[in-house]
Scaffold this motif. Structure first.
Motif, PDB file in Angstrom:
ATOM      1  N   THR A 114       2.646  -4.487  -1.372  1.00 51.73           N
ATOM      2  CA  THR A 114       1.881  -5.308  -0.440  1.00 51.73           C
ATOM      3  C   THR A 114       2.019  -6.793  -0.738  1.00 51.73           C
ATOM      4  O   THR A 114       1.543  -7.614   0.035  1.00 51.73           O
ATOM      5  CB  THR A 114       0.404  -4.916  -0.489  1.00 51.73           C
ATOM      6  OG1 THR A 114      -0.068  -5.008  -1.838  1.00 51.73           O
ATOM      7  CG2 THR A 114       0.206  -3.501   0.009  1.00 51.73           C
ATOM      8  N   ILE A 115       2.620  -7.168  -1.845  1.00 52.64           N
ATOM      9  CA  ILE A 115       2.784  -8.578  -2.214  1.00 52.64           C
ATOM     10  C   ILE A 115       4.273  -8.850  -2.408  1.00 52.64           C
ATOM     11  O   ILE A 115       4.907  -8.254  -3.281  1.00 52.64           O
ATOM     12  CB  ILE A 115       2.005  -8.919  -3.495  1.00 52.64           C
ATOM     13  CG1 ILE A 115       0.505  -8.644  -3.304  1.00 52.64           C
ATOM     14  CG2 ILE A 115       2.238 -10.378  -3.890  1.00 52.64           C
ATOM     15  CD1 ILE A 115      -0.301  -8.767  -4.572  1.00 52.64           C
ATOM     16  N   ALA A 116       4.824  -9.724  -1.592  1.00 56.61           N
ATOM     17  CA  ALA A 116       6.243 -10.068  -1.712  1.00 56.61           C
ATOM     18  C   ALA A 116       6.395 -11.340  -2.541  1.00 56.61           C
ATOM     19  O   ALA A 116       5.586 -12.269  -2.422  1.00 56.61           O
ATOM     20  CB  ALA A 116       6.862 -10.268  -0.338  1.00 56.61           C
ATOM     21  N   GLY A 166       2.198  -3.483 -10.293  1.00 54.11           N
ATOM     22  CA  GLY A 166       3.441  -2.980  -9.741  1.00 54.11           C
ATOM     23  C   GLY A 166       3.517  -2.976  -8.237  1.00 54.11           C
ATOM     24  O   GLY A 166       4.318  -2.248  -7.650  1.00 54.11           O
ATOM     25  N   ARG A 167       2.709  -3.782  -7.578  1.00 57.02           N
ATOM     26  CA  ARG A 167       2.666  -3.759  -6.113  1.00 57.02           C
ATOM     27  C   ARG A 167       3.609  -4.787  -5.487  1.00 57.02           C
ATOM     28  O   ARG A 167       3.569  -4.999  -4.284  1.00 57.02           O
ATOM     29  CB  ARG A 167       1.244  -4.033  -5.631  1.00 57.02           C
ATOM     30  CG  ARG A 167       0.235  -2.999  -6.094  1.00 57.02           C
ATOM     31  CD  ARG A 167      -1.175  -3.376  -5.729  1.00 57.02           C
ATOM     32  NE  ARG A 167      -1.389  -3.329  -4.286  1.00 57.02           N
ATOM     33  CZ  ARG A 167      -2.556  -3.644  -3.714  1.00 57.02           C
ATOM     34  NH1 ARG A 167      -3.580  -4.024  -4.445  1.00 57.02           N
ATOM     35  NH2 ARG A 167      -2.696  -3.580  -2.410  1.00 57.02           N
ATOM     36  N   ILE A 168       4.447  -5.453  -6.274  1.00 59.74           N
ATOM     37  CA  ILE A 168       5.241  -6.534  -5.712  1.00 59.74           C
ATOM     38  C   ILE A 168       6.590  -6.046  -5.186  1.00 59.74           C
ATOM     39  O   ILE A 168       7.173  -5.091  -5.688  1.00 59.74           O
ATOM     40  CB  ILE A 168       5.456  -7.675  -6.730  1.00 59.74           C
ATOM     41  CG1 ILE A 168       6.311  -7.224  -7.922  1.00 59.74           C
ATOM     42  CG2 ILE A 168       4.137  -8.244  -7.188  1.00 59.74           C
ATOM     43  CD1 ILE A 168       6.717  -8.362  -8.831  1.00 59.74           C
ATOM     44  N   LEU A 169       7.029  -6.740  -4.164  1.00 59.09           N
ATOM     45  CA  LEU A 169       8.356  -6.542  -3.583  1.00 59.09           C
ATOM     46  C   LEU A 169       9.170  -7.786  -3.902  1.00 59.09           C
ATOM     47  O   LEU A 169       8.836  -8.879  -3.430  1.00 59.09           O
ATOM     48  CB  LEU A 169       8.239  -6.347  -2.072  1.00 59.09           C
ATOM     49  CG  LEU A 169       9.542  -6.384  -1.259  1.00 59.09           C
ATOM     50  CD1 LEU A 169      10.437  -5.207  -1.648  1.00 59.09           C
ATOM     51  CD2 LEU A 169       9.232  -6.378   0.229  1.00 59.09           C
ATOM     52  N   VAL A 216       4.021  -6.102   4.136  1.00 62.68           N
ATOM     53  CA  VAL A 216       3.579  -7.103   3.159  1.00 62.68           C
ATOM     54  C   VAL A 216       2.317  -7.786   3.668  1.00 62.68           C
ATOM     55  O   VAL A 216       2.224  -8.167   4.838  1.00 62.68           O
ATOM     56  CB  VAL A 216       4.705  -8.133   2.915  1.00 62.68           C
ATOM     57  CG1 VAL A 216       4.180  -9.337   2.145  1.00 62.68           C
ATOM     58  CG2 VAL A 216       5.848  -7.482   2.154  1.00 62.68           C
ATOM     59  N   ARG A 217       1.365  -7.953   2.772  1.00 64.15           N
ATOM     60  CA  ARG A 217       0.079  -8.540   3.139  1.00 64.15           C
ATOM     61  C   ARG A 217      -0.172  -9.887   2.485  1.00 64.15           C
ATOM     62  O   ARG A 217      -1.122 -10.591   2.836  1.00 64.15           O
ATOM     63  CB  ARG A 217      -1.044  -7.572   2.772  1.00 64.15           C
ATOM     64  CG  ARG A 217      -0.995  -6.266   3.564  1.00 64.15           C
ATOM     65  CD  ARG A 217      -2.028  -5.299   3.035  1.00 64.15           C
ATOM     66  NE  ARG A 217      -3.359  -5.880   3.035  1.00 64.15           N
ATOM     67  CZ  ARG A 217      -4.319  -5.548   2.175  1.00 64.15           C
ATOM     68  NH1 ARG A 217      -4.076  -4.651   1.234  1.00 64.15           N
ATOM     69  NH2 ARG A 217      -5.504  -6.115   2.234  1.00 64.15           N
ATOM     70  N   ALA A 218       0.642 -10.272   1.510  1.00 57.46           N
ATOM     71  CA  ALA A 218       0.528 -11.591   0.875  1.00 57.46           C
ATOM     72  C   ALA A 218       1.909 -11.990   0.376  1.00 57.46           C
ATOM     73  O   ALA A 218       2.733 -11.133   0.033  1.00 57.46           O
ATOM     74  CB  ALA A 218      -0.472 -11.577  -0.270  1.00 57.46           C
ATOM     75  N   LEU A 219       2.160 -13.300   0.330  1.00 55.06           N
ATOM     76  CA  LEU A 219       3.487 -13.806  -0.012  1.00 55.06           C
ATOM     77  C   LEU A 219       3.376 -14.839  -1.116  1.00 55.06           C
ATOM     78  O   LEU A 219       2.591 -15.787  -1.025  1.00 55.06           O
ATOM     79  CB  LEU A 219       4.132 -14.423   1.237  1.00 55.06           C
ATOM     80  CG  LEU A 219       5.555 -14.958   1.116  1.00 55.06           C
ATOM     81  CD1 LEU A 219       6.518 -13.862   0.685  1.00 55.06           C
ATOM     82  CD2 LEU A 219       6.000 -15.556   2.452  1.00 55.06           C
ATOM     83  N   ILE A 220       4.190 -14.657  -2.169  1.00 52.72           N
ATOM     84  CA  ILE A 220       4.301 -15.641  -3.250  1.00 52.72           C
ATOM     85  C   ILE A 220       5.704 -16.237  -3.173  1.00 52.72           C
ATOM     86  O   ILE A 220       6.693 -15.504  -3.201  1.00 52.72           O
ATOM     87  CB  ILE A 220       4.062 -15.004  -4.624  1.00 52.72           C
ATOM     88  CG1 ILE A 220       2.637 -14.431  -4.716  1.00 52.72           C
ATOM     89  CG2 ILE A 220       4.292 -16.021  -5.738  1.00 52.72           C
ATOM     90  CD1 ILE A 220       2.356 -13.681  -6.003  1.00 52.72           C
TER      91      ILE A 220
END
Length: 329
Positions: free
Chosen positions: A44-46, A73-76, A98-102
């Protein structure tokens, strides 16, 4: 598995996991846990970051590790190679829910701000950005928080009463605003002088040096391409400060190698943890993170012990952590 099992030749990862869980498809326990960890519904977090050479590659890798620690471990991971097409990136984010972006680095932030997606955006790995880009999300600058710098200054140089800084307002006006309040909190007076280019900065330094009181003044070098360069201004400034006995501290660790007393620099792993926690908080539905530029608080400290001895300073009395001692033995 029975040869009559009605399964298409190509299945999505999620479909395979569902088949395993339902008992239709049998696999060993180890692959199941591995596949479950990569389930798309958990990504859910890219994290968008540039594919770049050293030393930046290692820095970004450490930041991503820190993000991963805080996001379970939820990152893409989406490394950018060259000029990535905004349409394909946007499609990838939508397809992976994806619900949030870094966004890391200037190219990562540029790619993120071109997307027409209503996602919480947290960025890092840049010094400053145009105000419009900064308002699109939370941007953690590479510039250390002035409050942390001034706290170290008071610990290392207890007699310091004034901080002098030359800066370009187009690059660092936001930072100087923070520095004024930080100086007040630390019992310091901040004298900030604006400069548009290196030539005028050098002239300003030349005017200031003869007027400064080395028993109470200290010179701060921000990360500002209009105020300091490595080939002309910095060598002259550090040589003159050494001769005068003037403390010089910096926001750039490379300056400490050249003779500045101390600097603060990014703790990349801890920065990643902060970014991960910020993203998780944004997803939780609580108070959203503040928009705009944020000074870096996840820092390590570097000190030039040769300069400290020259200035007659006792670093042991400061009770401050020192992570990098220069010159290296």
């Amino acid at each position: 598995m029975s040869g009559t099992c009605p399964i298409r030749s190509r299945l999505t990862r999620r479909e395979l996991i569902q088949l395993v869980r339902s008992g239709v498809l049998g696999v060993a326990a180890a692959p199941l846990s591995s596949w479950a960890a990569d389930d798309d519904s958990r990504s859910t977090i890219a994290v968008v970051y540039p594919q770049i050479g050293e030393p930046f590659r290692s820095a970004f890798a450490a930041i991503v590790r820190g993000i991963d620690e805080r996001t379970a471990g939820r990152i893409l991971r989406l490394p950018l190679a060259g000029e990535s097409a905004p349409e394909s990136l946007a499609q990838e984010l939508r397809s992976r829910h994806v619900r949030a972006l870094i966004a890391l680095g200037r190219s990562g932030l540029k790619a993120a701000t071109t997307l027409d997606l209503k996602l919480p955006l947290i960025a890092a790995g840049v010094l400053s950005v145009p105000e419009a880009d900064g308002q699109s999300g939370t941007v953690v600058s590479l510039a250390p928080d002035p409050h942390l710098l001034f706290t170290r200054l008071k610990a290392f140089v207890p007699q310091a009463r004034r901080v002098i800084v030359v800066h370009n307002p187009r690059q660092n006006d936001w930072l100087i605003r923070l520095a004024r309040e930080a100086a007040r909190q630390n019992g310091l007076e901040l004298l900030a002088f604006e400069s548009e280019d290196l030539k005028s900065s050098l002239k300003r330094y030349q005017e200031l040096i003869g007027q400064l009181n080395v028993r109470r003044d200290a010179l701060w070098l921000p990360q500002d391409t209009s105020a300091v360069d490595d080939s002309v201004v910095l060598p002259w400034l550090l040589r003159t400060a050494w001769d005068e006995g003037l403390p010089v501290f910096s926001s750039n660790v490379a300056h400490v190698r050249r003779g500045a007393l101390f600097a603060l620099y990014p703790d990349n792993l801890e920065l990643g943890r902060h970014l991960g926690s910020t993203a998780m908080a944004a997803l939780s539905g609580g108070t959203p993170p503040p928009r705009g530029m944020q000074a870096l608080r996840q820092v390590l400290s570097a000190v030039n012990v040769r300069t400290a001895r020259h200035l007659g300073l006792d670093l042991d009395e400061s009770a401050q952590p020192i992570h990098l001692v220069l010159p290296e033995q």
